[in-house]
Design a protein around this motif. Structure first.
Motif, PDB file in Angstrom:
ATOM      1  N   GLU A 131     -32.539 -59.447 121.343  1.00 22.42           N
ATOM      2  CA  GLU A 131     -33.788 -60.131 120.990  1.00 22.42           C
ATOM      3  C   GLU A 131     -34.715 -60.321 122.186  1.00 22.42           C
ATOM      4  OE1 GLU A 131     -34.618 -61.936 117.981  1.00 22.42           O
ATOM      5  OE2 GLU A 131     -32.874 -61.257 116.836  1.00 22.42           O
ATOM      6  N   ASP A 132     -34.130 -60.692 123.331  1.00 17.53           N
ATOM      7  CA  ASP A 132     -34.962 -60.957 124.519  1.00 17.53           C
ATOM      8  C   ASP A 132     -35.692 -59.692 124.956  1.00 17.53           C
ATOM      9  OD1 ASP A 132     -34.128 -63.798 125.150  1.00 17.53           O
ATOM     10  OD2 ASP A 132     -32.187 -62.794 125.140  1.00 17.53           O
ATOM     11  N   SER A 133     -34.959 -58.599 124.938  1.00 18.41           N
ATOM     12  CA  SER A 133     -35.519 -57.312 125.336  1.00 18.41           C
ATOM     13  C   SER A 133     -36.645 -56.901 124.372  1.00 18.41           C
ATOM     14  CB  SER A 133     -34.395 -56.270 125.328  1.00 18.41           C
ATOM     15  OG  SER A 133     -34.883 -55.007 125.600  1.00 18.41           O
ATOM     16  N   VAL A 134     -36.431 -57.115 123.082  1.00 14.70           N
ATOM     17  CA  VAL A 134     -37.445 -56.769 122.069  1.00 14.70           C
ATOM     18  C   VAL A 134     -38.682 -57.653 122.242  1.00 14.70           C
ATOM     19  CG1 VAL A 134     -37.934 -56.718 119.587  1.00 14.70           C
ATOM     20  CG2 VAL A 134     -35.726 -55.900 120.442  1.00 14.70           C
ATOM     21  N   ARG A 135     -38.444 -58.939 122.564  1.00  9.43           N
ATOM     22  CA  ARG A 135     -39.582 -59.862 122.750  1.00  9.43           C
ATOM     23  C   ARG A 135     -40.454 -59.414 123.932  1.00  9.43           C
ATOM     24  NH1 ARG A 135     -36.889 -64.591 123.370  1.00  9.43           N
ATOM     25  NH2 ARG A 135     -36.024 -64.228 121.319  1.00  9.43           N
ATOM     26  N   GLN A 136     -39.772 -58.922 124.986  1.00 13.49           N
ATOM     27  CA  GLN A 136     -40.539 -58.416 126.147  1.00 13.49           C
ATOM     28  C   GLN A 136     -41.321 -57.152 125.771  1.00 13.49           C
ATOM     29  OE1 GLN A 136     -37.329 -58.131 129.025  1.00 13.49           O
ATOM     30  NE2 GLN A 136     -36.840 -60.225 128.452  1.00 13.49           N
ATOM     31  N   LEU A 137     -40.701 -56.304 124.973  1.00  7.50           N
ATOM     32  CA  LEU A 137     -41.384 -55.087 124.521  1.00  7.50           C
ATOM     33  C   LEU A 137     -42.628 -55.466 123.712  1.00  7.50           C
ATOM     34  CD1 LEU A 137     -41.457 -51.950 123.997  1.00  7.50           C
ATOM     35  CD2 LEU A 137     -40.182 -52.442 121.920  1.00  7.50           C
ATOM     36  N   ASN A 138     -42.481 -56.451 122.822  1.00  9.46           N
ATOM     37  CA  ASN A 138     -43.618 -56.886 122.007  1.00  9.46           C
ATOM     38  C   ASN A 138     -44.746 -57.443 122.866  1.00  9.46           C
ATOM     39  OD1 ASN A 138     -42.216 -56.123 119.755  1.00  9.46           O
ATOM     40  ND2 ASN A 138     -41.477 -58.192 119.274  1.00  9.46           N
ATOM     41  N   GLU A 139     -44.345 -58.210 123.882  1.00  4.36           N
ATOM     42  CA  GLU A 139     -45.354 -58.780 124.796  1.00  4.36           C
ATOM     43  C   GLU A 139     -46.082 -57.656 125.541  1.00  4.36           C
ATOM     44  OE1 GLU A 139     -43.735 -62.080 127.109  1.00  4.36           O
ATOM     45  OE2 GLU A 139     -45.405 -61.889 128.501  1.00  4.36           O
ATOM     46  N   LEU A 140     -45.304 -56.668 125.974  1.00  3.59           N
ATOM     47  CA  LEU A 140     -45.910 -55.519 126.673  1.00  3.59           C
ATOM     48  C   LEU A 140     -46.843 -54.741 125.746  1.00  3.59           C
ATOM     49  CD1 LEU A 140     -42.939 -54.100 128.768  1.00  3.59           C
ATOM     50  CD2 LEU A 140     -45.116 -54.891 129.678  1.00  3.59           C
ATOM     51  N   SER A 141     -46.469 -54.649 124.476  1.00  7.95           N
ATOM     52  CA  SER A 141     -47.307 -53.934 123.513  1.00  7.95           C
ATOM     53  C   SER A 141     -48.672 -54.603 123.384  1.00  7.95           C
ATOM     54  CB  SER A 141     -46.628 -53.892 122.146  1.00  7.95           C
ATOM     55  OG  SER A 141     -45.383 -53.273 122.261  1.00  7.95           O
ATOM     56  N   GLU A 142     -48.670 -55.939 123.373  1.00  5.43           N
ATOM     57  CA  GLU A 142     -49.937 -56.677 123.298  1.00  5.43           C
ATOM     58  C   GLU A 142     -50.782 -56.425 124.543  1.00  5.43           C
ATOM     59  OE1 GLU A 142     -51.232 -58.464 120.725  1.00  5.43           O
ATOM     60  OE2 GLU A 142     -49.531 -57.570 119.662  1.00  5.43           O
ATOM     61  N   LEU A 143     -50.114 -56.462 125.701  1.00  7.07           N
ATOM     62  CA  LEU A 143     -50.825 -56.239 126.965  1.00  7.07           C
ATOM     63  C   LEU A 143     -51.374 -54.813 127.038  1.00  7.07           C
ATOM     64  CD1 LEU A 143     -48.455 -57.958 129.559  1.00  7.07           C
ATOM     65  CD2 LEU A 143     -50.724 -58.710 128.873  1.00  7.07           C
ATOM     66  N   ALA A 144     -50.578 -53.880 126.523  1.00  2.00           N
ATOM     67  CA  ALA A 144     -50.981 -52.467 126.559  1.00  2.00           C
ATOM     68  C   ALA A 144     -52.284 -52.259 125.790  1.00  2.00           C
ATOM     69  CB  ALA A 144     -49.877 -51.598 125.986  1.00  2.00           C
ATOM     70  N   LYS A 145     -52.427 -52.986 124.679  1.00  2.00           N
ATOM     71  CA  LYS A 145     -53.658 -52.873 123.886  1.00  2.00           C
ATOM     72  C   LYS A 145     -54.860 -53.335 124.706  1.00  2.00           C
ATOM     73  CE  LYS A 145     -51.533 -54.003 119.505  1.00  2.00           C
ATOM     74  NZ  LYS A 145     -51.350 -55.173 118.647  1.00  2.00           N
ATOM     75  N   GLU A 146     -54.665 -54.462 125.414  1.00  2.00           N
ATOM     76  CA  GLU A 146     -55.762 -55.022 126.215  1.00  2.00           C
ATOM     77  C   GLU A 146     -56.093 -54.152 127.417  1.00  2.00           C
ATOM     78  OE1 GLU A 146     -54.458 -58.896 127.439  1.00  2.00           O
ATOM     79  OE2 GLU A 146     -54.097 -59.534 125.379  1.00  2.00           O
ATOM     80  N   GLN A 147     -55.071 -53.506 127.966  1.00  2.00           N
ATOM     81  CA  GLN A 147     -55.263 -52.805 129.237  1.00  2.00           C
ATOM     82  C   GLN A 147     -55.337 -51.278 129.111  1.00  2.00           C
ATOM     83  OE1 GLN A 147     -52.519 -54.262 132.189  1.00  2.00           O
ATOM     84  NE2 GLN A 147     -52.875 -56.389 131.661  1.00  2.00           N
ATOM     85  N   GLN A 148     -55.563 -50.801 127.911  1.00  2.00           N
ATOM     86  CA  GLN A 148     -55.651 -49.351 127.673  1.00  2.00           C
ATOM     87  C   GLN A 148     -54.472 -48.600 128.301  1.00  2.00           C
ATOM     88  OE1 GLN A 148     -59.022 -50.663 128.886  1.00  2.00           O
ATOM     89  NE2 GLN A 148     -59.099 -51.238 126.738  1.00  2.00           N
ATOM     90  N   LEU A 149     -53.294 -49.101 128.025  1.00  2.00           N
ATOM     91  CA  LEU A 149     -52.072 -48.525 128.567  1.00  2.00           C
ATOM     92  C   LEU A 149     -51.248 -47.973 127.395  1.00  2.00           C
ATOM     93  CD1 LEU A 149     -50.220 -48.433 131.208  1.00  2.00           C
ATOM     94  CD2 LEU A 149     -49.299 -50.605 130.427  1.00  2.00           C
TER      95      LEU A 149
END
Lengths: 301, 312
Positions: B164-182
């Motif tokens: 779960e912790d690893s998935v939560r970090q992935l989800n957080e990164l996904s949100e950041l990726a949208k903002e940062q064109q990554l």
């Protein structure tokens, strides 16, 4: 037309007198050939700073004919020792070290930068991560804080004075731990990383970081702001020739009137420079008093 | 007759002495521990927990520590939770969200103290039976530091869907990726075969989420990173200097000490629901200059100056 031996000897005498006069040069002429050594404090990226200030001194040198060498100081406040121990003729100083240099070493404030917004002042800020739940001074208790350097107004003096005003006399017991980052940009980075719950820095550096990376503004929240304090000021040794100082002031104040000057100002992100005065630093003296830093009030006013 | 009287006196004396002894001398505190995947990070938290708890306990207190280290899949976690409960523990200590959820899923009255949980408030673990502490790493900062090393357009994110912790970090990164064109290249690692098939070449750098499965394959991952000349960033400390280029992490020792403090309160009778869960935030930043050089990137001097630890 012929010349007599007497007339020739008169010419020779005049030339000798002229040479003697040139040898007995006024201080200005000496200063114009001697290299001036100017110090810079580590406000943000020292390489960027050297590049920015490098363009400024190159411009001044071209206009004045005075060679200037820049030297970066390893930390804030070092200027006081450097002036005493080394051949430093002046420095771009933050308002606290400028105040100390004026009051303790008798240095002369020369010019301060004017921002694109038309301000020659800055402010200190205390900030935290937006998700930290810290919003008031009382909630800072038991948290960690990143200061800049004990010799900075915005990075130490201002928060110290503010905390004292709010009844907090011992930062060692109030915060879980505190540390000095050495530069304003590093204090911002420490809070962004989560290495500190709170940070203090100069607002101008914060704005510069935000301009570079707008996501920073979304991550941080400013909790407190200081009254306006003078921006980084060029201070020169009192015993430098008066006309040399005047020449430097004139060149800096007139930068916005020439195309080359405007080009340099653009790279510095400035509108121009303004004349600095000892009285500009009264706010800093007041803060030092409030912060309870003894023996650092004006001696020479 | 005299002999019988003497025996009777001895028994009476023993009973009296027994009554005078503290309860702790009689009872042993049983603590059940669930540590998925034998993660080095969890082990560090656990060691600090044991050391602090022992130091906080009164003389004569004895602990029986039963540790389960299951692979973090639901069946293994559930079996491990049942085994721990079969020992009738006085307290359960869990590391990570998956282990905590597995234990809480079983019917038991044993209080649960959790640690090593990423963003515990999103995980919503605290309740009448459970409290503990978690940590949060500003992933934006890690991305910011990474971009100072190299232009990153596609980021390989190594995670484990079982944790779960690893998935939560992935989800957080996904949100950041949208903002940062990554662009994120999501690589789900559940076993070594997954790593062999991982399309790492698609990315410019590697992000190691806080997963015990990812941690178990760290050496192989870093060897691949070197082959692809990709810097790696992670949220766990690289204690063995395996070669993570940048790590931004929360000190596991601080978490261990904190859960020991909470455990001491629970063992002295306080209900877990009355103890506010804590989010530990202060992080440490590590740069591995040696590894950066090996993969052909240079960590700017200004960035190195920020570090809590530098490996040369």
């Amino acid at each position: 037309m012929t010349t007599t031996p007497i007339a020739n000897s008169r010419i020779i005498c005049r030339v000798i007198v002229l040479l003697l006069l040139l040898l007995a040069v006024p201080p200005l002429a000496f200063a114009q050939t001697r290299e001036l050594v100017i110090g810079i404090e580590p406000e943000h990226n020292i390489f960027t700073q050297m590049e920015e200030y490098g363009q400024l001194v190159k411009y001044i040198t071209e206009k004045s004919g005075i060679p200037i060498r820049l030297t970066i100081m390893s930390r804030y406040g070092e200027v006081l020792q450097r002036f005493k121990a080394m051949h430093l003729d002046g420095a771009f100083l933050n308002s606290y070290t400028a105040t100390l240099a004026i009051d303790e070493l008798g240095m002369a404030p020369i010019a301060s930068p004017v921002s694109l917004a038309g301000e020659s002042v800055t402010r200190g800020i205390i900030f935290t991560r937006r998700d930290s739940n810290i919003r008031r001074i009382a909630e800072m208790r038991g948290k960690s804080i990143a200061f800049v350097d004990p010799a900075t107004t915005e990075g130490y003096l201002f928060p110290l004075a503010l905390l004292k005003k709010n009844g907090i006399t011992d930062i060692k017991t109030f915060f879980s731990h505190h540390f000095f980052t050495g530069s304003h940009a590093s204090a911002i980075s420490a809070v962004l990383d989560g290495r500190a719950d709170l940070g203090v820095a100069k607002e101008l550096v914060y704005q510069r970081q935000v301009a570079k990376d707008p996501s920073i503004a979304a991550e941080l929240v400013i909790l407190e702001e200081s009254p306006p304090t003078p921006e980084t000021t060029l201070c020169l040794k009192q015993d430098l020739p008066a006309d040399l100082k005047r020449k430097l002031i004139d060149i800096m104040l007139e930068m916005d009137q020439s195309r080359e000057g405007m080009a340099v100002l653009k790279t510095l992100g400035l509108r121009g420079f303004t004349r600095a005065d000892k009285a500009d630093f009264n706010i800093v003296r007041q803060m030092a008093k409030e912060a309870g830093l003894p023996g650092r009030t004006s001696k020479r006013q | 007759m005299t002999g019988i009287r003497r025996d009777f006196q001895k028994i009476l004396l023993a009973l009296l002495l027994g009554a005078l002894l503290p309860a702790s001398a009689w009872s042993k505190t049983v603590i059940g521990v669930m540590m998925p995947g034998n993660s080095a990070y969890f082990q560090e938290i656990h060691q600090a927990f044991l050391t602090t708890l022992t130091a906080k306990s009164s003389a004569g207190t004895t602990f029986e520590i039963i540790v389960q280290k299951p692979f973090p899949d639901p069946v293994a976690l559930s079996n491990a939770a049942r085994k721990l409960l079969a020992a009738d523990p006085d307290l359960l200590v869990t590391y990570g969200t998956s282990a905590t959820l597995a234990v809480l899923h079983e019917k038991s009255h044993a209080p649960v103290i959790y640690g090593g949980v990423y963003d515990q408030f999103t995980a919503q673990l605290a309740g009448p039976r459970a409290t503990g502490c978690g940590f949060k790493i500003p992933l934006t900062s890690l991305l910011r530091h990474l971009r100072e090393l190299k232009k990153v357009e596609t980021l390989n994110v190594l995670y484990c869907s079982l944790e779960e912790d690893s998935v939560r970090q992935l989800n957080e990164l996904s949100e950041l990726a949208k903002e940062q064109q990554l662009t994120l290249n999501r690589i789900n690692l559940k076993n070594r075969e997954d790593l062999k098939k991982a399309p790492l070449a698609k990315g410019d750098a590697i992000f190691l989420t806080g997963s015990s499965v990812v941690a178990a394959m760290l050496d192989e991952i870093l060897a691949l990173a070197k082959n692809h000349q990709q810097p790696s960033v992670g949220i766990f400390p690289d204690r063995d200097e395996a070669g993570i280029t940048i790590a931004l992490y929360h000190d596991p020792l601080a978490q261990g000490r904190k859960i020991a403090e909470i455990a001491a309160q629970v063992l002295s009778g306080r209900a877990p629901g009355d103890i506010k869960p804590e989010a530990l935030r202060n992080t440490e930043l590590m740069f591995n200059l040696k590894e950066a050089k090996n993969i052909g990137v240079k960590i700017p001097f200004q960035l190195v100056a920020e570090a809590s630890k530098v490996i040369k």
